[in-house]
Design a protein around this motif. Structure first.
Motif, PDB file in Angstrom:
ATOM      1  N   PRO A 240       1.084  -1.294  -0.033  1.00  0.00           N
ATOM      2  CA  PRO A 240       0.146   0.259  -0.033  1.00  0.00           C
ATOM      3  C   PRO A 240       1.187   1.372   0.099  1.00  0.00           C
ATOM      4  N   LEU A 241       1.829   1.294   0.303  1.00  0.00           N
ATOM      5  CA  LEU A 241       3.765   2.115   0.790  1.00  0.00           C
ATOM      6  C   LEU A 241       3.164   2.479  -1.041  1.00  0.00           C
ATOM      7  N   LEU A 242       3.647   1.583  -1.331  1.00  0.00           N
ATOM      8  CA  LEU A 242       3.875   2.075  -2.943  1.00  0.00           C
ATOM      9  C   LEU A 242       3.222   2.234  -3.709  1.00  0.00           C
ATOM     10  N   ASP A 243       1.759   1.795  -3.436  1.00  0.00           N
ATOM     11  CA  ASP A 243       0.437   2.456  -4.944  1.00  0.00           C
ATOM     12  C   ASP A 243       0.723   3.677  -4.305  1.00  0.00           C
ATOM     13  N   GLU A 244       0.312   4.309  -2.635  1.00  0.00           N
ATOM     14  CA  GLU A 244       0.805   5.715  -2.420  1.00  0.00           C
ATOM     15  C   GLU A 244       1.701   5.951  -3.343  1.00  0.00           C
ATOM     16  N   MET A 245       2.809   5.775  -3.056  1.00  0.00           N
ATOM     17  CA  MET A 245       4.469   6.827  -3.603  1.00  0.00           C
ATOM     18  C   MET A 245       3.966   7.218  -5.697  1.00  0.00           C
ATOM     19  N   ALA A 246       2.527   5.828  -6.144  1.00  0.00           N
ATOM     20  CA  ALA A 246       2.917   5.869  -7.403  1.00  0.00           C
ATOM     21  C   ALA A 246       1.783   7.490  -7.108  1.00  0.00           C
ATOM     22  N   GLN A 247       0.692   6.761  -6.910  1.00  0.00           N
ATOM     23  CA  GLN A 247      -0.196   8.521  -6.894  1.00  0.00           C
ATOM     24  C   GLN A 247       0.208   9.422  -6.905  1.00  0.00           C
ATOM     25  N   ARG A 248       1.245   9.954  -5.940  1.00  0.00           N
ATOM     26  CA  ARG A 248       2.540  11.050  -5.252  1.00  0.00           C
ATOM     27  C   ARG A 248       2.637  11.015  -6.994  1.00  0.00           C
ATOM     28  N   LEU A 249       3.052  10.235  -7.902  1.00  0.00           N
ATOM     29  CA  LEU A 249       4.392  10.438  -8.562  1.00  0.00           C
ATOM     30  C   LEU A 249       3.496  10.997  -9.955  1.00  0.00           C
TER      31      LEU A 249
END
Length: 282
Positions: A240-249
């Motif tokens: 989920p942290l990687l999912d959030e990072m992708a959204q931020r990017l």
């Protein structure tokens, strides 16, 4: 630790030294088997090596991409020093820029950069120094900041051991802690790889993994296509942290079914297809 199923490269690839302005780096260099669509530079993770990408070389070259997997400074077959300061993240990032320059005309923006785990954070640092040589960035199982708390503890235990024991003694201790299914798949090649890593490199980069700041906002400001790729489970950075990072990017996001922290070895065909799909879309 990524566990490649073989240390023997496919016929499309050959082992050589990549000569750069910052020294020579051991690489596996796979030529495209069709009309060239570009070049990919692959950076391995903590305790890893270029062999972690062996299973990707054939499908990526078949899709038209020259694929170069590299041992970083102090990793396996690339020489290094016994001074931890030579493995500062900025130094390793400048090595990546030198590698990209050696693969093509400097600043020509034709290299697709891929970093697995620690390699992803080094790749990010290189892009933040100079994004011009790159066509895209793929962060493979590589998170926004420091690794999970349990992994920080493992890195500390390993670093403490490396200051007190030989590499051979540390290897035997790690093997004793392996679950039976992992021990059964390990071979002499993995041991040889471990013994050729520089302890100073492992200590310095382990500290980086445990203290890396969140630089996602900096990367989001760089006009470069980004791909966040991972398995469906990961104990180093929660998915989920990687999912959030992708959204931020504003990045492309791929989860590889059936894979964990090393989709490059867990599900190489699916991982290669995801990389090719991203690159072709550009």
């Amino acid at each position: 630790m990524s566990r490649p199923h073989t240390f023997t490269p496919p016929p499309c690839a050959h082992a050589r030294q990549l000569r750069t302005a910052r020294g020579d780096f051991a690489v596996l260099d796979a030529s495209p088997s069709t009309v060239s669509r570009g070049t990919a530079l692959l950076l391995p993770g903590y305790t890893g090596s270029k062999e972690d990408f062996i299973a990707l070389l054939e499908p990526l070259s078949a899709a038209g991409y020259r694929t170069v997997a590299v041992d970083g400074r102090g990793q396996y077959e690339t020489d290094g020093t016994d001074r931890q300061e030579t493995y500062a993240q900025g130094e390793l990032a400048r090595d990546v820029l030198a590698q990209a320059a050696a693969l093509g005309a400097p600043d020509d923006g034709t290299v697709h950069l891929v970093g697995h785990s620690l390699g992803g954070q080094i790749a990010r640092a290189a892009v933040l120094l100079d994004a011009a040589p790159f066509r895209s960035l793929t962060l493979m199982s590589s998170g926004p900041a420091e690794v999970a708390e349990a992994q920080q503890l493992k890195v500390k235990v390993l670093s403490d051991a490396l200051t007190a024991l030989t590499m051979a003694e540390v290897w035997e201790a790690m093997r004793a802690l392996d679950p039976p299914e992992d021990a059964a798949t390990d071979g002499e090649a993995l041991r040889r790889r471990w013994l050729r890593h520089r302890p100073a490199q492992l200590i310095a980069t382990g500290r980086q993994l445990a203290t890396e700041p969140d630089r996602v906002a900096e990367l989001a400001a760089v006009p470069l296509p980004v791909h966040v790729l991972s398995g469906e489970r990961d104990d180093t950075w929660p998915v989920p942290l990687l999912d959030e990072m992708a959204q931020r990017l504003g990045a492309r996001r791929t989860r590889i079914a059936g894979a964990e922290h090393s989709p490059n070895t867990d599900r190489p065909e699916e991982t290669a297809a995801a990389l090719v799909g991203f690159w072709n879309s550009l």
